[in-house]
Design an enzyme around this catalytic site. Structure first.
Site, short mmCIF file in Angstrom:
data_model
loop_
_atom_site.label_atom_id
_atom_site.label_comp_id
_atom_site.label_asym_id
_atom_site.label_seq_id
_atom_site.Cartn_x
_atom_site.Cartn_y
_atom_site.Cartn_z
N LYS A 38 0.82 -1.22 0.00
CA LYS A 38 0.00 0.00 0.00
C LYS A 38 0.85 1.27 0.00
O LYS A 38 1.80 1.38 0.76
CB LYS A 38 -0.91 0.00 1.23
CG LYS A 38 -1.93 1.10 1.25
CD LYS A 38 -3.12 0.71 2.08
CE LYS A 38 -4.18 1.80 2.11
NZ LYS A 38 -4.63 2.26 0.83
N GLY A 43 6.38 1.01 5.84
CA GLY A 43 7.29 0.10 5.15
C GLY A 43 7.36 0.36 3.66
O GLY A 43 8.45 0.39 3.06
N CYS A 44 6.21 0.58 3.05
CA CYS A 44 6.17 0.79 1.60
C CYS A 44 6.86 2.10 1.23
O CYS A 44 7.51 2.19 0.18
CB CYS A 44 4.73 0.76 1.10
SG CYS A 44 3.95 -0.85 1.38
N THR A 45 6.75 3.11 2.09
CA THR A 45 7.42 4.38 1.84
C THR A 45 8.93 4.20 1.95
O THR A 45 9.68 4.69 1.08
CB THR A 45 6.91 5.46 2.82
OG1 THR A 45 5.51 5.65 2.59
CG2 THR A 45 7.64 6.77 2.62
N ALA A 48 10.06 2.29 -1.28
CA ALA A 48 10.00 3.12 -2.49
C ALA A 48 11.06 4.22 -2.46
O ALA A 48 11.73 4.47 -3.46
CB ALA A 48 8.60 3.71 -2.66
#
Length: 153
Positions: A38, A43-45, A48
């Site tokens: 998401k 974590g995804c930030t 990325a």
């Protein structure tokens, strides 16, 4: 998860600018193809931003980085702008590519079983073959780990 040594399935999805992107457009280059749950989560930030900060190093190795989640193009655009991302992120709210790459599984979230994207990274070679596959990668270290792996290939 797809097997190392198999052909990476081709697909067409829209990026954060609503431009169609095909995996086959990248033949002749290596591709780090990573799937994440998401936009705009911790974590995804980290993942990325880590890939984005290292993108020039990947380019030196003739390698592109593409992230895919089930978020929409509009969500991806906000994510890109907020984090100043320099990588391609593709929208797959229909889940067809996510399922094609076998990264949509039952997960345990706060004691509840839910279906979701398992954080997974593939490395695809210049001929479109999967040469690395790992699920449940650590978001914070995945970019550096993949850059080291790409450099040693």
């Amino acid at each position: 998860m797809l097997e190392v040594g198999t052909k990476a399935p081709d697909f067409t999805l829209c990026d954060q600018n609503n431009k169609e992107v095909k995996l086959s457009d990248y033949l002749g280059k290596k591709v780090v193809l990573y799937f994440y749950p998401k936009d705009n989560t911790a974590g995804c930030t980290k993942q990325a931003c880590g890939f984005s900060e290292s993108i020039e190093n990947f380019h030196v190795e003739n390698c592109e980085v593409i992230g895919i989640s089930k978020d929409t193009v509009a969500s991806h655009k906000r994510f890109e702008e907020k984090q100043n991302l320099k990588i391609t992120i593709l929208a797959n709210p229909e889940l067809d590519v996510i399922k094609m790459y076998d990264v949509y599984h039952e997960k345990n979230m706060y004691g509840k079983k839910v279906m979701g994207v398992v954080r997974t990274t593939y490395l695809i070679d210049e001929n479109g073959m999967i040469i690395y596959a790992k699920e449940k990668v650590k978001a914070a270290t995945n970019p550096a780990d993949m850059l080291e792996f790409v450099r040693n290939r």
